[in-house]
Design a protein around this motif. Structure first.
Motif, PDB file in Angstrom:
ATOM      1  N   PRO B 148       0.956  -1.131  -0.152  1.00 29.90           N
ATOM      2  CA  PRO B 148      -0.017   0.147   0.024  1.00 29.90           C
ATOM      3  C   PRO B 148       0.864   1.298  -0.235  1.00 29.90           C
ATOM      4  N   PRO B 149       0.490   2.226  -0.808  1.00 30.48           N
ATOM      5  CA  PRO B 149       1.489   3.342  -1.031  1.00 30.48           C
ATOM      6  C   PRO B 149       2.156   3.735   0.499  1.00 30.48           C
ATOM      7  N   SER B 150       3.504   3.841   0.556  1.00 33.11           N
ATOM      8  CA  SER B 150       3.948   3.996   1.762  1.00 33.11           C
ATOM      9  C   SER B 150       3.997   5.708   2.293  1.00 33.11           C
ATOM     10  N   ASN B 151       3.713   6.441   1.134  1.00 33.20           N
ATOM     11  CA  ASN B 151       3.829   7.953   1.738  1.00 33.20           C
ATOM     12  C   ASN B 151       2.476   8.413   2.414  1.00 33.20           C
ATOM     13  N   LEU B 152       1.590   7.012   2.534  1.00 31.07           N
ATOM     14  CA  LEU B 152       0.414   7.251   3.223  1.00 31.07           C
ATOM     15  C   LEU B 152       0.315   6.355   4.530  1.00 31.07           C
ATOM     16  N   TYR B 153       0.743   5.318   4.299  1.00 28.90           N
ATOM     17  CA  TYR B 153       0.820   4.136   5.283  1.00 28.90           C
ATOM     18  C   TYR B 153       2.382   4.574   6.066  1.00 28.90           C
ATOM     19  N   TRP B 154       2.065   5.793   6.788  1.00 30.94           N
ATOM     20  CA  TRP B 154       3.656   6.162   7.267  1.00 30.94           C
ATOM     21  C   TRP B 154       3.756   6.121   8.861  1.00 30.94           C
ATOM     22  N   TRP B 155       2.597   5.801   9.526  1.00 28.33           N
ATOM     23  CA  TRP B 155       2.594   6.091  11.033  1.00 28.33           C
ATOM     24  C   TRP B 155       3.447   5.142  11.527  1.00 28.33           C
ATOM     25  N   GLN B 156       3.933   5.922  12.937  1.00 22.64           N
ATOM     26  CA  GLN B 156       4.935   5.136  13.598  1.00 22.64           C
ATOM     27  C   GLN B 156       4.292   4.102  14.682  1.00 22.64           C
ATOM     28  N   VAL B 157       2.908   4.065  14.737  1.00 21.19           N
ATOM     29  CA  VAL B 157       2.234   2.968  15.345  1.00 21.19           C
ATOM     30  C   VAL B 157       0.998   2.413  14.244  1.00 21.19           C
ATOM     31  N   THR B 158       1.071   0.952  14.410  1.00 25.27           N
ATOM     32  CA  THR B 158       0.288   0.471  13.419  1.00 25.27           C
ATOM     33  C   THR B 158      -0.682  -0.468  14.063  1.00 25.27           C
TER      34      THR B 158
END
Lengths: 146, 378
Positions: B148-158
């Motif tokens: 999934p596009p990593s510049n959106l799925y960028w959070w430090q907590v998943t």
């Protein structure tokens, strides 16, 4: 209003014929949806599709459906997926992988031979599966053929 | 898996229901290699050049540079589900990632209780159902792209430890599920936050990131040709940046809200995938992150060529600052289902950093990357 010349009609027909020749067509046996002989639920394409996508959990008789699929090498699988579900076998596998690995459901159990599928369905009143139409035996009930 | 299932089915058939027990083993994985194609002026060290860096996985800081690597986003996961009864089961996923030198960790573990056909409960460790693809972001086989596009799925907590209640119902011909969730995540030694500290010249010992009282819901509606999902959640945020001398940087806690709508629609041979999200902080500067992604996939037999555009922006509504972090990624690729349970993928990414360089917000830098590999399930 349209002044269609016979020449153009012929050209179009030729194009269509050519297109059909170059479009792969698979001539496969039909696929039958089978249940236990005692299962008196009603079935149509939409309800079978919902059951096999895990969106309906029960038959119309109120029992929880146990899903059985032929395995990927069986032509009945791709036939079922394209005719009933409307997707390729890989798309179905991808669909189930997101459900399975997020704990929201379990894909149909795959069985590797017609005999195994018929055996499982004839011995379980709540099982549903599909096999090639010419492999159907008396020990199961055919509820639809596509 | 089949033999094991058969065996357990046979057991189930042979035993009375009180002795119902079933173990199912399954898994997924991706073996992916990639590299970036050139060099850029280092946005944080003007006058110097460095390799282009494409972050494929922000949470784990899995990155590509000019040296080809298998470690940025390769992953192997084994899932075991043990059913105590038809209603009660326990699931665990042992996950080994290239970024951790493939040392396996239990990333997921939860119990599921199916109260009725329509109502179920889950409790334990799972992914936060944030973006449309968040819950199965690591199951490469489940979607056409490399990731999934990593510049959106960028959070430090998943991920988080929490509880979920799911209720399913039909709306006419459509299937619908509402999931409410609550949980907390105390992410000690957060990899992504420590990476940023170092990137900006820090030398912190570690960074602990806390997302607490994560409370929200998803609503999913699907029909024959579409799937649509709404998400809303809010949580409290806090952080401890611990320096070498043990001192902790001052930090002002705040709350964030996350809203989004995403989905897929298949029309003829084309599938459209999209996700629009908006994150808002109640901090002093009024931080906002509007993001979206749109992707078109052509389903051509066993091949799925695709194009994806994803855009992330960063704004502050309470102070007159216009240019902060901003970037988009344009990706092209193809998935080829060469086996019934494995897909080959090839993807080209063009990451364009539109952030404000003088203030250090263009810290990613432009990058062009090629990646290829195999996704599989078993």
């Amino acid at each position: 209003m349209f002044n269609v010349k016979p020449f153009n009609v012929m050209k179009v027909c030729m194009l269509i014929t050519m297109f059909c020749l170059f479009t792969p067509t698979f001539v496969l046996a039909n696929v039958s949806i089978i249940v236990h002989p005692s299962n008196d639920s009603s079935f149509d394409k939409a309800s079978i599709k919902k059951i096999f996508l895990g969106k309906s959990k029960r038959f119309s008789n109120g029992k929880t459906a146990i899903l059985i699929s032929a395995d990927h090498s069986d032509p009945a699988t791709s036939e079922f997926n394209s005719k009933v579900i409307g997707k390729s076998s890989s798309q179905i596998k991808a669909y189930w992988s997101k459900i399975l690995f997020t704990g929201k459901g379990t894909p149909p159990q795959e069985m590797s031979s017609n005999g195994e599928i018929i055996n499982a369905i004839s011995s379980n009143p709540d099982a549903i599966g599909f096999i090639s139409a010419d492999a159907v035996s008396d020990s199961v009930k055919v509820v639809a053929t596509f | 898996m089949n033999k094991l299932n058969l065996l357990s089915l046979a057991l189930v058939a042979a035993l009375p229901t009180s002795a119902y027990a079933e173990l199912k083993i399954s898994g997924y994985g991706s073996l992916i290699a990639g590299k970036t194609l050139g060099t850029v002026n280092d946005p944080l060290n003007p006058g110097q050049t460095r390799d282009e860096i494409l972050t494929a996985d922000f949470y784990d800081v899995g990155q590509y540079d000019n040296d080809i690597t298998f470690k940025a986003e390769s992953i192997l996961a084994v899932q075991a589900t043990y059913s105590f009864s038809p209603e009660l089961s326990m699931t665990a996923q042992l996950v080994a990632k290239g970024v951790d030198d493939f040392s396996p960790e239990f990333d997921w573990y939860y119990v599921t209780y199916q109260a009725t056909d329509n109502l179920s409960f889950m409790a334990g460790r799972r992914n936060i159902p944030m973006y449309y693809f968040s819950e199965y972001a690591e199951v490469g086989y489940a979607y056409p792209w490399m990731r999934p596009p990593s510049n959106l799925y960028w959070w430090q907590v998943t991920q988080f430890d929490g509880a979920h209640v799911m209720y399913s119902f039909d709306i006419g011909d459509y299937s619908s599920t509402i999931t409410a969730f609550y949980g907390n995540e105390y992410s000690n030694d957060n990899v992504e936050m420590l990476y940023y500290d170092k990137l900006y010249g820090g030398s912190a010992q570690t960074v602990n990131e806390f997302w607490t009282d994560i409370t929200g819901f998803n609503w999913n509606v699907s029909g024959d040709w579409f799937d649509l999902r709404f998400v809303y959640f809010q949580n409290d945020r806090d952080r401890e940046t611990i320096q070498q001398d043990g001192s902790i940087n001052p930090y002002t806690p705040f709350s964030q809200t996350f809203i989004g709508v995403g989905g897929s629609a298949t029309l003829s041979d084309f599938t459209l995938l999209f996700d629009m999200n908006f994150v808002e902080y109640d901090d002093a500067v009024g931080t906002e992150f509007p993001t979206y992604l749109v992707s078109l996939v052509y389903n051509w037999g066993d091949f799925q060529p695709y194009i994806a555009y994803s855009k992330a922006d960063h704004e502050r509504t309470k102070v007159p600052t216009e240019d902060l972090e901003e970037h988009y990624m344009l990706s092209y690729g193809v998935r080829y289902d060469f086996l019934p349970n494995a897909a080959l993928k090839l993807q080209y990414d063009d990451f364009v950093d539109q952030g404000h360089e003088p203030t250090g917000w263009a810290y990613h830098g432009d990058a062009r990357a090629i990646s290829f590999g195999i996704d599989f399930v078993f």
